[in-house]
Design an enzyme around this catalytic site. Structure first.
Site, short mmCIF file in Angstrom:
data_model
loop_
_atom_site.label_atom_id
_atom_site.label_comp_id
_atom_site.label_asym_id
_atom_site.label_seq_id
_atom_site.Cartn_x
_atom_site.Cartn_y
_atom_site.Cartn_z
N CYS A 100 36.34 36.60 40.74
CA CYS A 100 37.14 37.68 41.30
C CYS A 100 36.22 38.78 41.79
CB CYS A 100 38.09 38.22 40.22
SG CYS A 100 39.19 39.52 40.79
N HIS A 142 46.40 33.60 41.94
CA HIS A 142 45.38 34.57 41.53
C HIS A 142 45.63 35.93 42.17
CE1 HIS A 142 41.05 35.69 40.60
NE2 HIS A 142 41.40 36.62 41.47
N GLU A 143 45.87 35.93 43.49
CA GLU A 143 46.06 37.20 44.18
C GLU A 143 47.35 37.89 43.75
OE1 GLU A 143 43.70 38.60 45.64
OE2 GLU A 143 42.44 36.82 45.74
N HIS A 146 47.30 39.99 40.60
CA HIS A 146 46.81 41.37 40.72
C HIS A 146 47.96 42.36 40.88
CE1 HIS A 146 42.47 40.96 40.77
NE2 HIS A 146 42.55 39.96 41.65
#
Length: 196
Positions: A100, A142-143, A146
């Site tokens: 990341c 993953h994004e 956030h």
């Protein structure tokens, strides 16, 4: 427009939940998307969330073209995804190394759904509705994490598979060379989940 500073783990903003976007096709939203694109490209990233540059809005970008930094990853279309919703298409998961831009120089093994359906809007307010699998699905998950204030490290179950890239390479835990500070590399090298 501008290359922005990427927040690093420990910055409290990375733990906060982003707000939904309510206005589309605005100069401000287009400027944010351009800044995200410029920053992602400058950092050689596979994706970037608005929260990583301190903007607490539900906006992510991602995309990977044929690239020597991702020799085994399929291409992922360059995308803007706003107010995303993700649904697992089945219970299949796999384990793979992730990194990341907000946790620079480190990697860890994370379990993710293999097949997902995701929806949202682009910066013009047009609908995005796709199915994704493999690397594409991993990058999206993953994004979007956030936007919920979650870093990949929080999803790890085995901290023995987390460390600095150089140390992991030295013990041959991960294949050399590794791309620097990007997402979801080389799933071939990670052990697979017993459930598939």
């Amino acid at each position: 427009m501008a290359i922005r500073e990427v927040l690093r783990m420990g910055d409290v903003r990375l733990t906060q939940v982003a707000e939904p976007v309510t206005g589309f096709d605005t100069p401000e939203l287009h400027a944010l998307v351009e800044d995200l694109l410029d920053t992602m490209r400058a950092e050689d990233g596979a994706g970037l969330a608005a929260t990583q540059i301190g903007v607490m809005q539900q906006v992510v970008i991602f995309g990977v073209e044929a690239n020597p930094r991702y020799p085994d990853a399929e291409e992922v279309p360059l995308s803007v995804l706003i107010n995303p919703q993700i649904t697992a298409m089945d219970e299949e998961t796999d384990l793979a190394w992730e990194g990341c831009l907000s946790v620079p120089g480190m990697r860890g093994v994370v379990s993710r759904y293999t097949n997902i359906h995701y929806t949202g809007l682009d910066q013009y307010g047009d609908p995005v509705d796709r199915q994704a699998s493999g690397f594409h699905a991993r990058v999206v998950q993953h994004e979007c994490d956030h936007l919920q204030g979650v870093l990949y490290v929080q999803r790890m179950t085995d901290m023995g598979q987390f460390g600095f890239i150089e140390e992991l390479e030295a013990r041959e835990a991960i294949e050399k060379p590794l791309p620097c500070d990007n997402h979801g590399e080389d799933p071939r090298e990670a052990p697979r989940d017993d459930n598939g």
